[in-house]
Design a protein around this motif. Sequence first.
Motif, PDB file in Angstrom:
ATOM      1  N   GLY A  15       0.789  -1.227   0.000  1.00  0.00           N
ATOM      2  CA  GLY A  15       0.000   0.000   0.000  1.00  0.00           C
ATOM      3  C   GLY A  15       0.825   1.283   0.000  1.00  0.00           C
ATOM      4  O   GLY A  15       0.258   2.378  -0.025  1.00  0.00           O
ATOM      5  N   ALA A  16       2.163   1.165  -0.002  1.00  0.00           N
ATOM      6  CA  ALA A  16       3.003   2.362   0.070  1.00  0.00           C
ATOM      7  C   ALA A  16       2.746   3.319  -1.096  1.00  0.00           C
ATOM      8  O   ALA A  16       2.829   4.532  -0.948  1.00  0.00           O
ATOM      9  N   CYS A  17       2.427   2.777  -2.257  1.00  0.00           N
ATOM     10  CA  CYS A  17       2.275   3.613  -3.450  1.00  0.00           C
ATOM     11  C   CYS A  17       0.862   4.164  -3.613  1.00  0.00           C
ATOM     12  O   CYS A  17       0.620   4.997  -4.489  1.00  0.00           O
ATOM     13  N   THR A  18      -0.079   3.707  -2.789  1.00  0.00           N
ATOM     14  CA  THR A  18      -1.489   3.958  -3.115  1.00  0.00           C
ATOM     15  C   THR A  18      -1.852   5.439  -3.172  1.00  0.00           C
ATOM     16  O   THR A  18      -2.796   5.816  -3.864  1.00  0.00           O
ATOM     17  N   ASP A  19      -1.130   6.272  -2.431  1.00  0.00           N
ATOM     18  CA  ASP A  19      -1.482   7.696  -2.442  1.00  0.00           C
ATOM     19  C   ASP A  19      -0.413   8.543  -3.128  1.00  0.00           C
ATOM     20  O   ASP A  19      -0.250   9.718  -2.832  1.00  0.00           O
ATOM     21  N   LYS A  20       0.339   7.937  -4.075  1.00  0.00           N
ATOM     22  CA  LYS A  20       1.455   8.652  -4.666  1.00  0.00           C
ATOM     23  C   LYS A  20       1.197   9.140  -6.086  1.00  0.00           C
ATOM     24  O   LYS A  20       1.936   9.977  -6.597  1.00  0.00           O
ATOM     25  N   CYS A  21       0.167   8.644  -6.750  1.00  0.00           N
ATOM     26  CA  CYS A  21      -0.050   9.015  -8.151  1.00  0.00           C
ATOM     27  C   CYS A  21      -0.909  10.275  -8.231  1.00  0.00           C
ATOM     28  O   CYS A  21      -1.973  10.358  -7.615  1.00  0.00           O
ATOM     29  N   HIS A  22      -0.430  11.239  -9.016  1.00  0.00           N
ATOM     30  CA  HIS A  22      -1.185  12.486  -9.159  1.00  0.00           C
ATOM     31  C   HIS A  22      -2.546  12.245  -9.798  1.00  0.00           C
ATOM     32  O   HIS A  22      -3.483  12.986  -9.550  1.00  0.00           O
ATOM     33  N   TYR A  23      -2.665  11.226 -10.643  1.00  0.00           N
ATOM     34  CA  TYR A  23      -3.971  10.965 -11.261  1.00  0.00           C
ATOM     35  C   TYR A  23      -4.946  10.391 -10.241  1.00  0.00           C
ATOM     36  O   TYR A  23      -6.143  10.652 -10.305  1.00  0.00           O
ATOM     37  N   PHE A  24      -4.421   9.602  -9.297  1.00  0.00           N
ATOM     38  CA  PHE A  24      -5.301   9.145  -8.217  1.00  0.00           C
ATOM     39  C   PHE A  24      -5.675  10.320  -7.313  1.00  0.00           C
ATOM     40  O   PHE A  24      -6.847  10.511  -6.965  1.00  0.00           O
ATOM     41  N   LEU A  25      -4.672  11.114  -6.942  1.00  0.00           N
ATOM     42  CA  LEU A  25      -4.951  12.243  -6.041  1.00  0.00           C
ATOM     43  C   LEU A  25      -5.987  13.181  -6.666  1.00  0.00           C
ATOM     44  O   LEU A  25      -6.820  13.754  -5.965  1.00  0.00           O
ATOM     45  N   GLY A  26      -5.940  13.309  -7.982  1.00  0.00           N
ATOM     46  CA  GLY A  26      -6.865  14.220  -8.644  1.00  0.00           C
ATOM     47  C   GLY A  26      -8.228  13.618  -8.946  1.00  0.00           C
ATOM     48  O   GLY A  26      -9.212  14.347  -9.072  1.00  0.00           O
ATOM     49  N   SER A  27      -8.291  12.272  -9.081  1.00  0.00           N
ATOM     50  CA  SER A  27      -9.544  11.667  -9.543  1.00  0.00           C
ATOM     51  C   SER A  27     -10.222  10.785  -8.503  1.00  0.00           C
ATOM     52  O   SER A  27     -11.425  10.555  -8.586  1.00  0.00           O
ATOM     53  N   GLY A  28      -9.462  10.251  -7.552  1.00  0.00           N
ATOM     54  CA  GLY A  28     -10.038   9.341  -6.571  1.00  0.00           C
ATOM     55  C   GLY A  28     -10.388   7.969  -7.133  1.00  0.00           C
ATOM     56  O   GLY A  28     -10.868   7.099  -6.403  1.00  0.00           O
ATOM     57  N   ASP A  29     -10.134   7.757  -8.438  1.00  0.00           N
ATOM     58  CA  ASP A  29     -10.436   6.445  -9.020  1.00  0.00           C
ATOM     59  C   ASP A  29      -9.407   5.435  -8.518  1.00  0.00           C
ATOM     60  O   ASP A  29      -8.210   5.584  -8.789  1.00  0.00           O
ATOM     61  N   PRO A  30      -9.857   4.394  -7.795  1.00  0.00           N
ATOM     62  CA  PRO A  30      -8.872   3.475  -7.205  1.00  0.00           C
ATOM     63  C   PRO A  30      -7.990   2.779  -8.236  1.00  0.00           C
ATOM     64  O   PRO A  30      -6.871   2.379  -7.917  1.00  0.00           O
ATOM     65  N   LYS A  31      -8.468   2.640  -9.478  1.00  0.00           N
ATOM     66  CA  LYS A  31      -7.603   2.003 -10.479  1.00  0.00           C
ATOM     67  C   LYS A  31      -6.464   2.928 -10.897  1.00  0.00           C
ATOM     68  O   LYS A  31      -5.582   2.527 -11.652  1.00  0.00           O
ATOM     69  N   ASN A  32      -6.467   4.151 -10.429  1.00  0.00           N
ATOM     70  CA  ASN A  32      -5.320   5.029 -10.645  1.00  0.00           C
ATOM     71  C   ASN A  32      -4.319   4.974  -9.501  1.00  0.00           C
ATOM     72  O   ASN A  32      -3.320   5.696  -9.517  1.00  0.00           O
ATOM     73  N   MET A  33      -4.565   4.113  -8.515  1.00  0.00           N
ATOM     74  CA  MET A  33      -3.510   3.860  -7.535  1.00  0.00           C
ATOM     75  C   MET A  33      -2.478   2.970  -8.242  1.00  0.00           C
ATOM     76  O   MET A  33      -2.858   2.007  -8.911  1.00  0.00           O
ATOM     77  N   PRO A  34      -1.187   3.298  -8.113  1.00  0.00           N
ATOM     78  CA  PRO A  34      -0.189   2.563  -8.899  1.00  0.00           C
ATOM     79  C   PRO A  34      -0.327   1.036  -8.804  1.00  0.00           C
ATOM     80  O   PRO A  34      -0.291   0.349  -9.824  1.00  0.00           O
ATOM     81  N   VAL A  35      -0.499   0.516  -7.600  1.00  0.00           N
ATOM     82  CA  VAL A  35      -0.571  -0.942  -7.471  1.00  0.00           C
ATOM     83  C   VAL A  35      -1.795  -1.480  -8.190  1.00  0.00           C
ATOM     84  O   VAL A  35      -1.745  -2.541  -8.838  1.00  0.00           O
ATOM     85  N   ALA A  36      -2.897  -0.760  -8.140  1.00  0.00           N
ATOM     86  CA  ALA A  36      -4.114  -1.236  -8.817  1.00  0.00           C
ATOM     87  C   ALA A  36      -3.934  -1.171 -10.327  1.00  0.00           C
ATOM     88  O   ALA A  36      -4.404  -2.039 -11.060  1.00  0.00           O
TER      89      ALA A  36
END
Lengths: 526, 244
Positions: free
Chosen positions: A84-105
């Motif tokens: 889970g270390a990467c889950t909050d690191k992608c700017h596209y996730f931070l901007g969209s909240g779409d879980p598939k934009n979490m790097p691991v997902a």
Amino acid sequence: MVELAIRNARTAEAPADPLEVPALTPGAMADSKPYPASAEHQEKIGFPGELVEDWKERAIDKLGDLVGKSRGLRVYLDSCVKCGACTDKCHYFLGSGDPKNMPVARQDLLRSVYRRYFTFSGKYFPKLVGATDLTEEVLDDWYSYFHQCSQCRRCSVYCPYGIDTAEISMAAREILDTVGRGQKYCNEIIGKVQTIGNNLGLQEKALRATLEDLEEDLEDETGLEIKLPLNVKGADILLVTPSADFFAEPHVDGLLGYAKVFHQMGESWTISSYASEAANFGMFIGSYENMRELALRIRKAAEELGVKRIIFGECGHAWRAAYAFLNTLAGPFDFLDQHYPIPQHICEYTYDLIEKDALTFDKSKNDHIRLTYHDSCNVARGSRMGDTPGGQFEIPRAILRAVCNHYFDMPADTIKEATLCCGGGGGLLTDELMDIRRKGAQPRMRALQQVADEHGVTHLAAICAICKTQFAKLLPEHGFEMDSIVSIHQLVSNAIVLDGQISDDDDDDEDDEDDEDDEDDEDGDA
Amino acid sequence: MLTITYALLFYLATLVLIVGVAHRIWQFARTPAPLKIPTAPAPVTQGGVVLRLLREAVLFESLFKANKWIWLFGWVFHFGLLLVLLRHLRYFTDPVWSWVVLIQPFGVYAGFAMVVGLAGLWARRLLVPRIRYISGPSDHLMLALLLAIGLSGLGMKYVFPTDIVALKAFVLGLMYFDWQPLPPDPILLLHLGLVALLMIVFPISKLVHAPGLFFSPGRNQVDNPRERRHLAPWAAKLETGGRS
């Protein structure tokens, strides 16, 4: 006045944390898809024109082929522990909240298929280890979400095993290309470079005319004959720069900056029309063969022009492809002068001159600017400048500090190795992806707002053609002027004192395109 | 019968572990890395890379940058486990090596640390929505397995003592192919059975992250692409056959 502005800003409500983590919104970006490449664009660069009949077998074969050819891909697909270390690191996730934009997902979209067909546990216990069959829905998900990754590598900094989502998204795009589902933006551009020489499809004649116009502008501004030479055989330096530098704002101001520095140093240099593009979009689609093809153009141009050195202009992924890959793809460059880095970055070149005190600057020319610097992602995490690790952070800042009196960094967790992507990198800089681009830019915009509030920052310098285009488009939506995005060498261009230059202070009637200089009525303390 | 079953089970588990991990490492090692992709800023010398890998393996440097809670629980678990494993060497050595004797008291606390770390990691997996989203059944089962091993071990130490002298005789007997009876305590049988299971799933699960770290190009490559040309064998073939 600036003080007052700062105080006013402070009384307003505290700016949002640039890295604030949103609530999960499954499916938020499921509809984001780039335009598909046409059959013509696909076939031109060696891929089938449309989805092939046996796409499933071919996709699985290609995945196996890539895993066998790339240690990184194999290790990355095998090693994730879902910590889970990467889950909050992608700017596209931070901007969209779409879980598939979490790097691991995002990785799992490919990893689950890899597990199903290539691992013992996935073959026999698919449910247990989250292995999935390759279906049309999965292919659609790949097309959507692997085009919501800008290959910026921010997640890889934080992964305990260095798993690099960029490598996984490159592999996924190559598989998509192989079965006939390519992306228009990247593939069309690769084709243009292969036939014409640059991303824009700018022919030699048009390029020559553009450069001549720019020479006239330079003469109007400085009274000096500053050249932008094209296809000059026997020149010492080949400049390879992103083609956006030839016409887009603020890119072109950077190009004028390179030209002024070369002029001041009396360098013999040239641009090549055959290799008039620094960017290598072959990297975005993970295609070694296409990447190599484009890199070989640069080698060929250097050989035919008989240059001694190759210098790259300001561009992010281009500098990664040049710094880290050019020698591999198109080397060895034993015909060039070995006293210089091959290739060299324009910032390394200018920085060396500043270190040697070979350039004079009037920093007050940039006094209307309160500046911060956006570390472009691929320069920051995929390359280096100078001899020591981290030179890619220090050298651009050293140049900016040498030419500008007011410099402030953005929050530490949003710069240098932790820098955020602009939101448009990795082949996403196309209009149909505007929604995800806009969302991906949010963390950077919030970080910028923070230094604007705290230090009255007015301008953002960047070192990448994509960043510059993306920010020119999005800054106005965040209350900044469109021209508050600047090139590093634009600021160099503003401040450099050229031998024999007419002083624009004496020449108030002279009005040229570089009107920023004209606002300079206050004295700086440089 | 019990002794024979467990003896055979451990031979099998050991074989699977060694062959499986060796196979994985061989796969990682023989797969070429076509491009230089160290995550920058990266060391520019081989020595620097060794230090980087050491920091990752010992301090979990990147994880520390990422998330302090995961780092804390993860580190406490892994180093608890390490000490516990070292402490268990007393069952394999006779006489017991002196440094193993020395760490014995710490090894006992390490058992608790390991359990606490695992519990923390599992709690995050259940309570943090992002991590719950990415967790599959195997991720939960793996934590359950490790936790059960830890708890059954602590159980023997503090609640239901087992005959450790006989156990040691059994273990040494396995090593020297001179089988001795295994004490038939249920909790011991559970503990050993789970350990054997862990050894068997190790090479075919995400537990291969252990060797994976050392083969990760993002972490193990020297940052010197301009100075030294890096070329994979399959890419070299393009040069002889391809255009240039």
